[in-house]
Motif scaffolding. Structure first.
Motif, PDB file in Angstrom:
ATOM      1  N   PHE A   1       0.856  -1.172   0.000  1.00 42.27           N
ATOM      2  CA  PHE A   1       0.000   0.000   0.000  1.00 42.27           C
ATOM      3  C   PHE A   1       0.898   1.230   0.000  1.00 42.27           C
ATOM      4  O   PHE A   1       2.120   1.114  -0.044  1.00 42.27           O
ATOM      5  CB  PHE A   1      -0.934  -0.027   1.207  1.00 42.27           C
ATOM      6  CG  PHE A   1      -1.921  -1.153   1.177  1.00 42.27           C
ATOM      7  CD1 PHE A   1      -3.089  -1.059   0.439  1.00 42.27           C
ATOM      8  CD2 PHE A   1      -1.673  -2.326   1.881  1.00 42.27           C
ATOM      9  CE1 PHE A   1      -4.004  -2.097   0.402  1.00 42.27           C
ATOM     10  CE2 PHE A   1      -2.577  -3.376   1.850  1.00 42.27           C
ATOM     11  CZ  PHE A   1      -3.748  -3.265   1.109  1.00 42.27           C
ATOM     12  N   GLY A   2       0.307   2.421   0.090  1.00 41.14           N
ATOM     13  CA  GLY A   2       1.097   3.632  -0.014  1.00 41.14           C
ATOM     14  C   GLY A   2       2.172   3.760   1.043  1.00 41.14           C
ATOM     15  O   GLY A   2       3.291   4.174   0.752  1.00 41.14           O
ATOM     16  N   GLY A   3       1.870   3.381   2.277  1.00 40.81           N
ATOM     17  CA  GLY A   3       2.818   3.608   3.351  1.00 40.81           C
ATOM     18  C   GLY A   3       3.273   2.372   4.083  1.00 40.81           C
ATOM     19  O   GLY A   3       3.980   2.472   5.095  1.00 40.81           O
ATOM     20  N   ILE A   4       2.897   1.181   3.582  1.00 45.40           N
ATOM     21  CA  ILE A   4       3.230  -0.021   4.340  1.00 45.40           C
ATOM     22  C   ILE A   4       3.121  -1.246   3.439  1.00 45.40           C
ATOM     23  O   ILE A   4       2.328  -1.284   2.498  1.00 45.40           O
ATOM     24  CB  ILE A   4       2.275  -0.161   5.558  1.00 45.40           C
ATOM     25  CG1 ILE A   4       2.802  -1.185   6.576  1.00 45.40           C
ATOM     26  CG2 ILE A   4       0.859  -0.494   5.116  1.00 45.40           C
ATOM     27  CD1 ILE A   4       2.077  -1.122   7.914  1.00 45.40           C
ATOM     28  N   THR A   5       3.958  -2.245   3.730  1.00 46.72           N
ATOM     29  CA  THR A   5       3.854  -3.555   3.100  1.00 46.72           C
ATOM     30  C   THR A   5       3.237  -4.515   4.111  1.00 46.72           C
ATOM     31  O   THR A   5       3.724  -4.618   5.242  1.00 46.72           O
ATOM     32  CB  THR A   5       5.227  -4.077   2.655  1.00 46.72           C
ATOM     33  OG1 THR A   5       5.785  -3.167   1.694  1.00 46.72           O
ATOM     34  CG2 THR A   5       5.116  -5.451   2.028  1.00 46.72           C
TER      35      THR A   5
END
Length: 551
Positions: free
Chosen positions: A149-153
């Motif tokens: 996702f944009g800020g995290i795996t």
């Protein structure tokens, strides 16, 4: 007894002589195994052919979407109550050995079986001295999904058994004094007296023999972690696990095929780990009322006549291609696709008008269980051992004053690293939301990497203290050049369809009778410890009520 036990089964620089080239090659992608953390002497495989997958036009009394902890509990208990159940699993069955004679590939040598529809590995810890170590692989419906996702795996298990296939098996019951913050609408008395014990028993939870632990070469790394914790005045605890500890002792004695001691964890474990395939799902199938269709992905769940639901299902091949689209009818549908899978599906169905009456809490209160990783560089007189069990058995518990619990995790590289590695679970308060992007045609998550800072601060309550006492430093080469903290990921996604907010007090989606959520999406973002025992116990509570009242 050399240390306390957290919960219990029924409650809760290279080594001299090793070249730099050999050391880097030896660490490779196996470094990722440190963070995720059967019983027969041969790889688990079934000679009996799998039943035919669900047919287009089929009608089933109960359809369970997903085969992880919540789904497995629901399937077993429904079947025991006389209800026929069909389970749909997006991943593979993982019951046939590959060309090497093993069902699962080794963590040191990831191949096509390792990752879900990726052409390059994405191991959680995959740098050494700042150099990237990921490798190209064929695209395949592998066992571990690194969903970005944009800020995290978000790391998730893909296959029959869900997350139980790829986690470290640490089966931790939260402290009772923390439970109110985890599930404030649930009676803790019934959870700790009935459902946590039931879950632990059914999962096969046990604890390492403390006497064997003291002499086991494969747990030298944990003993070093214990020594450092105690010298800093921090409590060390033994942590329950679902590994077959007798099997591991035989691994160490050389009388059983090595599995945990061969670094098998991140991409599956061929022998000693009691995943859901050996516990809940085995019992569910034994009832004769439960059938599983692997490589089947749910695209839609829509109301149909007679109070039933039409479920559109895509059958996949091992390259991720859709080979068939099926429409089946279910009297009841249980969403158990995991926190991310369930949340994404519900958010999509609400936003696109398929299930418009779902309430506005759907998609909210998602969290990453405060996961953050770090490594410490130890002195030469503190070797952690070349042989390290991939199954963690101990942790440092600083929740009382620092809101952090840290697994003493392995680095099973096969060579001495003089490094201690940890996965911390913290009380990070930040929560994210899933939402539908109509232009892109997908569900997105608004998590921000900067929101990991509270987790880092809480983890520092442990590791700054240890480093100051030991005169050691953080490793800054495991997550990229000069990067200390693994703040880019989670193994413990939770929330998105929170109990008593998006659902009623037992997981019903009340606007649509016969639809239920029964997985980690019900838990608002944090359990203070590894979450799968809580997910299992909550599912036991909810399905018992649903069977008693709805059926």
């Amino acid at each position: 007894m050399s240390g306390s036990t957290l919960g219990h089964p029924t409650s809760p620089g290279a080594s001299p002589g090793v070249s730099r080239r050999a050391f880097i090659a030896g660490t490779g992608s196996v470094l990722g195994a440190a963070a995720l953390a059967g019983r027969a002497p041969a790889a688990r495989a079934h000679a009996v052919p799998a039943p035919a997958p669900i047919a287009d036009g089929a009608r089933v009394p109960a359809l369970v979407i997903g085969t992880g902890y919540g789904g497995a509990v629901a399937a077993l208990r429904l079947a025991e109550a006389g209800v026929d159940v069909h389970m749909l699993e997006m991943g593979m069955a993982w019951d046939v050995p590959g060309p090497d004679g093993k069902v699962f590939c080794n963590t040191r040598e990831p191949d096509h079986r390792s990752y879900w529809l990726r052409t390059r590995t994405k191991a959680p810890v995959n740098y050494f001295i700042g150099l990237p170590l990921d490798r190209d692989i064929p695209r395949y419906t592998g066992i571990l999904d690194a969903e970005e996702f944009g800020g995290i795996t978000v790391y998730q298990g893909r296959g029959v058994g869900g997350g139980s296939l790829v986690n470290g098996g640490m089966a931790v019951t939260p402290r009772r004094e923390d439970f109110g913050a985890v599930l404030p609408s649930v009676n803790p008395g019934e959870m700790y007296d009935v459902y946590y014990p039931r879950a632990n028993a059914a999962l096969g939870v046990g604890t390492v023999d403390p006497d064997w632990f003291e002499s086991a070469a494969c747990y030298q790394y944990t003993r070093v972690g214990r020594r450092h914790a105690r010298r800093s005045g921090l409590p060390f605890v033994f942590v329950p696990d679902v590994y077959d500890w007798e099997y591991m002792e035989r691994e160490a004695a050389g009388t059983a095929t090595k599995s945990a001691l061969a670094g098998e964890i991140l991409y599956g474990n061929n022998h000693g780990k009691k995943s859901l395939q050996q516990t809940y799902l085995a019992r569910a199938r034994a009832t004769g009322r439960v059938t599983v269709s692997a490589l089947h992905r749910v695209a839609s769940v829509a109301p149909a006549s007679g109070g039933r639901y039409t479920v559109v299902v895509e059958q996949l091949d091992t390259g991720g291609g859709v080979t068939a689209v099926k429409s089946v009818t279910a009297d009841r549908v249980f969403f158990a696709a995991g926190s991310v899978g369930t949340s994404k599906l519900l958010v999509k169905l609400k936003a696109t008008g398929v299930l418009p009456l779902l309430n506005d809490e759907v998609g909210r209160d998602w969290g990453e269980n405060g996961n953050v990783m770090c490594g410490r560089a130890n002195h030469l007189w503190d070797p952690t051992g070349a042989l390290q069990s991939a199954i963690p058995c101990g942790g440092i518990d600083n929740r009382a004053s620092g809101r952090a619990f840290a697994e003493v995790a392995p680095l099973p590289t096969g060579i001495e690293t003089f490094a201690s590695f940890y996965l911390s679970i913290t009380g990070n308060p930040h929560r994210a939301r899933f939402s539908w992007n109509p232009v892109a045609g997908r569900v997105e998550l608004d998590w921000q990497t900067a929101w990991k800072q509270p987790s880092i601060d809480m983890a520092r309550s442990i590791f700054d203290r240890i480093n100051a006492k030991e005169g050691t430093v953080y490793r800054s080469d495991l997550f990229g050049a000069y990067k200390i903290w693994g703040d880019h990921l989670t193994y413990h996604p939770l929330g998105g369809a929170v109990l008593n907010r998006a659902t009623d007090g037992h997981g019903r989606l009340t606007a649509y009778p016969g639809l239920y959520v029964i997985d980690g999406a019900l838990i608002p973002g944090n359990t203070t410890v590894n979450p799968f025992v809580t997910i299992t116990a909550l599912a036991e509570r909810n399905i018992e009520k649903i069977i008693a009242t709805d059926l």
